[in-house]
Scaffold this motif. Structure first.
Motif, short mmCIF file in Angstrom:
data_model
loop_
_atom_site.label_atom_id
_atom_site.label_comp_id
_atom_site.label_asym_id
_atom_site.label_seq_id
_atom_site.Cartn_x
_atom_site.Cartn_y
_atom_site.Cartn_z
N VAL A 1 -20.10 16.34 80.95
CA VAL A 1 -20.29 17.81 80.78
C VAL A 1 -21.87 18.26 81.22
O VAL A 1 -21.83 19.31 82.05
N VAL B 1 -22.29 20.91 84.49
CA VAL B 1 -22.96 22.30 84.35
C VAL B 1 -24.12 22.20 85.13
O VAL B 1 -24.37 23.32 85.91
N LEU B 2 -25.05 21.34 85.09
CA LEU B 2 -26.28 21.13 85.85
C LEU B 2 -25.94 21.31 87.46
O LEU B 2 -26.55 21.98 88.27
N THR C 1 -23.06 22.74 88.90
CA THR C 1 -22.50 24.04 89.40
C THR C 1 -23.45 25.24 88.88
O THR C 1 -22.90 26.33 89.44
N SER C 2 -24.59 25.04 88.23
CA SER C 2 -25.27 26.14 87.98
C SER C 2 -26.70 26.08 88.53
O SER C 2 -27.05 27.04 89.24
N ILE C 3 -27.26 24.86 88.53
CA ILE C 3 -28.64 24.80 89.10
C ILE C 3 -28.82 24.11 90.38
O ILE C 3 -29.35 24.49 91.22
N LEU D 1 -28.24 26.05 93.46
CA LEU D 1 -29.24 26.83 93.70
C LEU D 1 -30.30 26.03 94.70
O LEU D 1 -31.16 26.93 95.29
N PHE D 2 -30.50 25.08 94.63
CA PHE D 2 -31.50 23.97 95.13
C PHE D 2 -31.31 23.39 96.30
O PHE D 2 -30.88 22.15 96.24
N VAL E 1 -12.31 21.60 88.17
CA VAL E 1 -12.22 22.85 87.22
C VAL E 1 -13.21 23.84 87.91
O VAL E 1 -12.70 24.94 87.76
N LEU E 2 -14.09 23.43 88.22
CA LEU E 2 -15.29 24.43 88.71
C LEU E 2 -15.36 24.73 89.90
O LEU E 2 -15.99 25.52 90.72
N ARG F 1 -12.75 26.48 81.95
CA ARG F 1 -13.86 27.23 82.63
C ARG F 1 -14.39 28.12 81.67
O ARG F 1 -15.66 28.40 81.49
N LEU G 1 -17.03 26.18 79.62
CA LEU G 1 -18.32 25.69 80.71
C LEU G 1 -18.99 26.99 81.07
O LEU G 1 -20.29 26.75 81.42
N ASN G 2 -18.45 28.01 81.29
CA ASN G 2 -19.05 28.89 82.01
C ASN G 2 -20.24 29.77 81.34
O ASN G 2 -21.16 29.96 81.70
N LEU H 1 -22.20 28.00 79.33
CA LEU H 1 -23.14 27.02 79.56
C LEU H 1 -23.87 27.15 80.96
O LEU H 1 -25.07 27.03 81.02
N ARG H 2 -23.03 27.49 81.84
CA ARG H 2 -23.59 27.58 83.40
C ARG H 2 -24.45 28.75 83.39
O ARG H 2 -25.57 28.78 84.04
N ALA I 1 -27.91 28.08 81.70
CA ALA I 1 -28.54 27.15 82.89
C ALA I 1 -29.08 28.12 84.05
O ALA I 1 -30.16 27.97 84.44
N GLY I 2 -28.19 28.81 84.52
CA GLY I 2 -28.48 29.43 85.77
C GLY I 2 -29.53 30.60 85.63
O GLY I 2 -30.33 30.54 86.31
N PHE J 1 -33.13 28.81 85.18
CA PHE J 1 -33.60 28.22 86.06
C PHE J 1 -33.79 29.38 87.52
O PHE J 1 -34.25 28.90 88.78
#
Lengths: 166, 309
Positions: free
Chosen positions: A11, A15-16, A18-20, A23-24, A63-64, B43, B46-47, B49-50, B53-54, B57
């Motif tokens: 998990v 999350v890491l 698809t979110s962070i 970006l990098f 899923v994402l 989703r 999870l969203n 959490l995203r 995190a987003g 950062f």
């Protein structure tokens, strides 16, 4: 305990990713942490257990992603299985063998994802694919030592040693 | 007693997992409902959490992009300065033209883009993987009334459409995606053609079906969505014609349109929540040529491409 750790890592990684990690990007290419972790699961726990973890983390990643559901699951499971099979005979595994196997198989996994996507009607294969694979491989080299440590911790192994159980 | 070989068991596991993945792929591509619901539920978990995190950062990512994309930023800065000067020169003329268009819209009752028909959303991320460069994520979802297929615009024009909607986030397929198609109407001839994104070039849209070779098309004329049976409402600006050539079949024109919206630098967008069939109510399907009065531009000015709402 191992399952709980694996779930937590899966998990957290998705999350890491698809979110962070999106970006990098380096020259437009993002690392592929789920595929890398799947490869290193195969390395740490062998083909069978690695493939199960790969399937799970791939499905969560699916899923994402805008790609069809099942494509990343297929890719991660196959990559983990391949790494498990290829490394099951290693007599003296070292930290760098995990890094090299993890990075190269992640790059290969990206290629597999594109080719499998093409089979299922997506347009992922292009000349740019080789560039993406190369950059993903390079980025994975940086991430692999930490990811390898994490996967050994998940499977309750000594993070500083590797036991082939494939 | 026969003992199962470890290698055989490993292969069985792989075959089982591959078959499961292929089954999921097949069901997903066929739009199997329960699978969609399960994905949406996951989703929704999870969203948040995203999002967390987003947000944490974001500043670091901005710094990273500042370093890695420095050359691009410099080029973009120069282009934007040139565009700003050009726009300043055009603003007076445009004000007059917009007033005329608004009056025309009121008269024709084509004001589908009222404030109530739009949801303003912030772009919170680019593509999630390495194989979907023509998508962005926005921070609004089904809880704000969004649904798949709805058009996404900025004040500068059409940006794309929603292809994936969860409770609090949605994925936008951008207009420059080669898989993206839309019916567009040329302002001069009033002809309707089918266009698609030009992935290689971020800022162009290719119309290579429906515009007959004898149709007179001029560089600089405007192109808007055609409406009618199209899933996009009529009159949303797409861009300006930048070049004209013959299509491969030599019977039609290949018209290159420079997009009005800069899809590479989106910050805020508007989603038109009214269904295309509702917005096109009473409107005749697009004719290949002839008179048509569906020219309508967005009349509200609450969103600017790349700017704050």
């Amino acid at each position: 305990m191992s399952r709980m750790r694996l779930t937590l890592v899966a998990v957290g990684a998705v999350v890491l990713q698809t979110s962070i990690f999106t970006l990098f990007r380096f020259d437009g290419v993002a690392p592929e942490l789920p595929i890398l972790l799947a490869a290193l699961a195969g390395y740490a726990a062998g083909a069978e257990r690695g493939a199960w973890f790969g399937f799970g983390i791939g499905l969560l990643y699916d899923v994402l992603l805008p790609s069809p559901l099942g494509l990343a699951a297929l890719t991660c499971a196959v990559v983990a299985w391949l790494v498990g099979v290829l490394t099951s005979g290693l007599m003296h595994p070292t930290w760098w063998t995990a890094t090299v196997f993890g990075a190269s198989m992640t790059a290969l996994g990206v290629g597999l994802f594109a080719v499998a996507g093409e089979v299922f009607g997506q347009r992922y294969v292009s000349l740019d694919l080789l560039r993406i694979m190369a950059f993903v491989g390079l980025l994975s080299l940086i991430l692999a030592p930490a990811a390898s440590w994490l996967m050994r911790w998940c499977y309750g192994q000594d993070p500083n040693a590797r036991t082939a159980s494939g | 007693m026969a003992v199962p070989r470890p290698g055989g068991r490993r292969r069985t596991t792989l075959v089982l997992l591959v078959l499961t993945a292929i089954t999921l792929l097949t069901l997903d591509l066929r739009g199997f409902g329960p699978l969609e619901s399960m994905q949406e539920a996951t989703r929704s978990v999870l969203n948040p959490l995203r999002d967390g995190a987003g947000s944490a950062f974001d500043p670091v990512a901005d710094a990273w992009n500042g370093v890695t994309d420095y050359d691009d930023l410099e080029r973009e800065n120069a282009t934007l300065r040139a565009q700003l000067e050009e726009l300043q020169g055009l603003s007076i003329a445009e004000t007059a033209a917009l007033s005329e268009l608004e009056a025309l819209n009121r008269e024709l009752d084509l004001d589908f883009l009222g404030d109530g028909d739009r949801v303003i959303a912030r772009v919170v991320g680019g593509s999630t993987g390495n194989f979907s460069p023509f998508t962005v994520e926005i921070d609004k979802g089904s809880s704000s009334g969004l649904a798949e297929g709805q058009p996404v615009i900025t004040e500068a024009g059409l940006v794309g459409q929603l292809v994936q909607v969860s409770r609090s986030r949605s994925v936008v397929q951008l207009i420059n995606d080669p898989e993206f198609t839309a019916a567009v109407r040329l302002s001069g001839s009033r002809d309707v053609g089918i266009g698609r994104g030009n992935g290689e070039d971020q800022r162009t849209f290719i119309v290579d079906q429906g515009i007959a070779i004898e149709t007179e098309v001029t560089v600089g004329e405007a192109a808007t969505t055609a409406g009618g049976r199209s899933r996009f409402p009529a009159g949303v600006p797409v861009g300006l014609v930048s070049s004209i050539a013959a299509a491969d079949n030599q019977l039609e024109r290949r018209v290159i349109i420079t997009l009005g919206a800069d899809v590479d630098n989106l910050e805020f967008v508007s989603v038109i929540t009214v269904a295309p069939s509702e917005s096109a109510e009473g409107e005749a399907p697009p004719e290949p040529s002839g008179t048509d009065t569906t020219l309508a531009l967005p009349t509200t000015t609450d969103v600017a491409a790349g700017g704050a709402p």
